[in-house]
Write an enzyme that holds these catalytic residues in place. Structure first.
Site, PDB file in Angstrom:
ATOM      1  N   CYS A  63      13.629  -0.255  -2.200  1.00  0.00           N
ATOM      2  CA  CYS A  63      12.178  -0.384  -2.066  1.00  0.00           C
ATOM      3  C   CYS A  63      11.519   0.850  -1.453  1.00  0.00           C
ATOM      4  O   CYS A  63      10.296   0.909  -1.371  1.00  0.00           O
ATOM      5  CB  CYS A  63      11.846  -1.627  -1.269  1.00  0.00           C
ATOM      6  SG  CYS A  63      12.456  -3.081  -2.128  1.00  0.00           S
ATOM      7  N   HIS A  71       4.818  -1.089   5.095  1.00  0.00           N
ATOM      8  CA  HIS A  71       5.511  -1.765   3.997  1.00  0.00           C
ATOM      9  C   HIS A  71       5.040  -3.223   3.937  1.00  0.00           C
ATOM     10  O   HIS A  71       4.622  -3.700   2.894  1.00  0.00           O
ATOM     11  CB  HIS A  71       7.019  -1.665   4.265  1.00  0.00           C
ATOM     12  CG  HIS A  71       7.888  -2.046   3.123  1.00  0.00           C
ATOM     13  ND1 HIS A  71       7.691  -1.577   1.852  1.00  0.00           N
ATOM     14  CD2 HIS A  71       8.977  -2.864   3.060  1.00  0.00           C
ATOM     15  CE1 HIS A  71       8.637  -2.081   1.052  1.00  0.00           C
ATOM     16  NE2 HIS A  71       9.416  -2.861   1.758  1.00  0.00           N
ATOM     17  N   HIS A 126       4.897  -7.417  -3.986  1.00  0.00           N
ATOM     18  CA  HIS A 126       5.850  -6.331  -3.739  1.00  0.00           C
ATOM     19  C   HIS A 126       6.285  -5.793  -5.100  1.00  0.00           C
ATOM     20  O   HIS A 126       6.997  -6.457  -5.833  1.00  0.00           O
ATOM     21  CB  HIS A 126       7.040  -6.843  -2.936  1.00  0.00           C
ATOM     22  CG  HIS A 126       7.958  -5.751  -2.479  1.00  0.00           C
ATOM     23  ND1 HIS A 126       7.824  -4.434  -2.912  1.00  0.00           N
ATOM     24  CD2 HIS A 126       9.008  -5.765  -1.626  1.00  0.00           C
ATOM     25  CE1 HIS A 126       8.765  -3.700  -2.347  1.00  0.00           C
ATOM     26  NE2 HIS A 126       9.494  -4.483  -1.572  1.00  0.00           N
TER      27      HIS A 126
END
Lengths: 86, 588
Positions: free
Chosen positions: B147, B278, B312
């Site tokens: 990620c 994040h 996400h």
């Protein structure tokens, strides 16, 4: 009960890739998680949840519930005995 | 036209294609109106039960369906977002001074099925197809570091531009919301029941999304045409060396990335206007971030997570969220964290569910991912940017590094510095070979049996490579790093995950398999084993390119604290294996 414990130990070894361990080496009352025990971690906990669902029809929705249940083979077997679907 | 002023890496022409629209403007309009692309997805082709996610509903570039008929859905998305960047900046991407870097975690994974040809899934051919569409001069680079891929690719672009290696680097990030990914995150019980609520008391997990985003990193100020010039001032990647999937309990790894990025930029917390974090909304990720920002002295700064708007989006997230940061810097507003109500982390952060107008000059963007990796990058409006200390016309002596040792593992043999140090007696088939090698090393590490084959290969190769080198007494953990590459990413384990869900069903997906469907997890395993906490980048290339990897290690050494680095190639697919690792140390 003893049979269930033996069966569970074998299932744990297979599901959690504990290749260097035999069922006899897993003590019934010893902690499964953490450095003193088998060193299992959060991924193992998720695999145990899958195992309980698949083999015994027991669902644990919230992984944090698992902490006390998954403490040892003793606590796990007691939980399975109490909750398994006939 | 060559610029005469000090070399800078400008960031421009950001393009976003997501559940919120096919242009950056459309995306920004929806965000400003507090609209989210996340909704309840009820599609058995994705997952057997409804779940919260954000999908691109309309087919991108419908008008060009014929011209793009030979391209997969993700390739079309990459082409569309890159076309946006090229149109907006007006650059000619075909020149020898331009490189493309793609960031993705899973690429064309929607094409994976029991009988699909392997080539259809490989990331390098996909990237090459996209590069060929634009007639680019150089083969593209692919970064696949979970990620953090998007931020990691931007850092790579920044380093290459600042080195003068390329004048322009196009960075495109993309990932799809697929059954593969949905079943995997469900197996981790990471998906929340409602739209994700980063940092909130009521957060209960992430929402998945899909997107493609692209941006130009350029040394040419003239490429910046329609907004205030923004420059990248610094960036860093670190590893927690703690766990392959669980976020660190201390936040130390993210803190190190943040401090190193700020150090390179030459700025203090007081110089940062806001943080775009994040913020996935899993309980442990957000908690880890709150600790890291507290430790870095950043917890009082305005902070947001944009995950409630897009979900996400994995390998796209670092790119599209950075494009949003550029918009925020230019317009002087910090977007709200949609749905945030009450702080639910140990150290409360400065969050709001509303957009906040304020003068902005500099932002910090972070990401963290599986494999224990963290990345941070500093962006500033050029007018506010600190001048770089080293002017490019002052020729510095070239940085040098020693190759301390080299180790190759293939065909049943381990060769170290030209000498065969282990030859399996039981043949070269991987399962027996790797057990024999493990026994030969006389290691006692229960983690080994849990690893997938790619990680076992890397583990054994690293053990032979590093045995007897006393580097831990000479370097701090954060001064050591890992840069690896391979051709097939984690495809071997991807196939296993796909087989499980196809044969047994969506809910039978195994977290212990899924966690290894990212190639950088092998770096995570090695970081845990050797307490390596610095640079972590995983490149996908068609074949081993030792020059590229070594050059990148040198770049990281030049720009960061990195003193020693494990670098090389670690490839495993269908029983074929080859690891070629090097241990490199900087010459002081």
């Amino acid at each position: 009960m003893e049979q269930l414990k033996q069966e569970l130990k074998e299932a744990l070894i297979e599901a959690l890739n504990l290749e260097d361990i035999t069922p006899d080496e897993i003590e019934d009352g010893a902690p499964l998680f953490g450095a003193q025990g088998l060193g299992l971690d959060s991924i193992d906990a998720l695999e145990i949840i899958l195992l309980l669902e698949r083999r015994y029809g027991i669902r644990i929705e919230n992984p944090s519930e698992g902490k006390a249940i998954f403490y040892s083979v003793d606590t796990l077997t007691a939980y399975i005995e109490a909750n398994r679907k006939p | 036209m060559r610029t005469e002023h000090p070399l800078k890496a400008y960031l421009t022409a950001g393009t976003i294609i997501s559940s919120l629209g096919a242009t950056t403007e459309e995306n920004m309009r929806h965000i400003r109106a507090y609209r989210s692309g996340i909704r309840l997805l009820d599609d058995p082709a994705l997952y057997e039960a409804p779940f919260m996610g954000a999908r691109i509903e309309r087919d991108e570039r419908e008008g060009e369906a014929d011209a793009l008929s030979g391209y997969t859905r993700l390739e079309r998305l990459f082409i569309a977002s890159l076309s946006g960047v090229i149109d907006r900046s007006g650059i000619d991407p075909t020149g020898a001074d331009c490189l493309l870097i793609l960031s993705t975690t899973k690429g064309n994974i929607d094409r994976l099925s029991a009988d699909a040809p392997r080539e259809a899934i490989l990331l390098s051919p996909m990237a090459q197809k996209v590069a060929d569409y634009f007639h680019l001069s150089h083969p593209p680079l692919v970064v696949s570091t979970a990620c953090i891929s998007g931020v990691s690719a931007l850092i790579a672009a920044y380093r290459l531009v600042m080195e003068g290696r390329y004048r322009r680097v196009l960075v495109a990030g993309g990932d799809l919301l697929t059954r593969f990914v949905a079943t995997g995150f469900q197996s981790f019980k990471s998906i929340g029941a409602e739209r994700c609520r980063p940092y909130d008391k009521r957060r209960d997990g992430l929402s998945l999304g899909e997107a493609s985003g692209a941006v130009l990193v350029t040394a040419e100020r003239d490429d910046v045409r329609d907004h205030l010039p923004i420059v990248i001032e610094g960036g860093a990647v670190t590893n927690d060396a703690h766990h392959i999937s669980a976020p660190s309990r201390t936040g130390e790894g993210l803190r190190a990335a943040v401090l190193q990025a700020m150090g390179e930029a030459g700025v203090q917390p007081g110089d940062i206007s806001f943080v775009n974090a994040h913020g996935t909304a899993t309980v442990y990720n957000d908690e880890m971030e709150s600790k890291a920002f507290h430790l870095s002295g950043l917890d009082a700064l305005p902070l947001n997570s944009l995950k409630p708007f897009w979900g996400h989006t994995l390998g796209a997230s670092g790119v599209i969220e950075t494009v949003a940061c550029m918009e925020e810097l230019c317009s002087g507003e910090v977007f709200g964290t949609l749905g945030f109500e009450a702080a639910g982390t140990t150290y409360p952060l400065n969050l709001s569910d509303r957009h906040r107008s304020m003068p902005l000059r500099r932002c910090l963007k972070t990401a963290s991912g599986f494999g224990g990796c963290n990345a941070a990058i500093v962006l500033a409006l050029e007018a506010e940017a600190k001048p770089h200390v080293k002017l490019p016309h002052v020729k510095l002596p070239p940085l040098q590094a020693h190759l301390i040792r080299r180790c190759t593992v293939e065909r049943g043999r381990v060769v170290r510095d030209g000498t065969i140090i282990f030859h399996a007696t039981g043949g070269e088939a991987f399962p027996s070979f790797i057990r024999e090698a493990y026994a030969h090393l006389a290691l006692d590490d229960r983690r080994f049996y849990k690893m997938d084959d790619l990680c076992k290969l890397g583990y054994i190769a690293a053990a032979y490579l590093l045995s007897g080198i006393d580097w831990a007494s000479r370097y701090k953990p954060e001064e050591t790093g890992i840069i690896l590459s391979n051709a097939s990413s984690s495809l071997d384990t991807d196939i296993r995950h796909q087989q499980v869900i196809e044969a047994l069903g969506d809910k039978e997906a195994s977290p212990a398999v899924f966690v290894y469907t990212l190639p950088n997890v092998v770096m995570g395993e090695l970081c845990i084993r050797y307490n390596i906490r610095g640079e972590n980048t995983f490149f996908i290339t068609p074949a081993y390119d030792p020059e590229l990897i070594k050059r990148y290690a040198l770049l990281a050494m030049k720009r960061q604290k990195l003193q020693a680095c494990l670098a090389g190639w670690c490839e495993y697919l269908d029983g074929h294996y080859c690891a070629q690792l090097e241990w490199i140390e900087r010459i002081k």
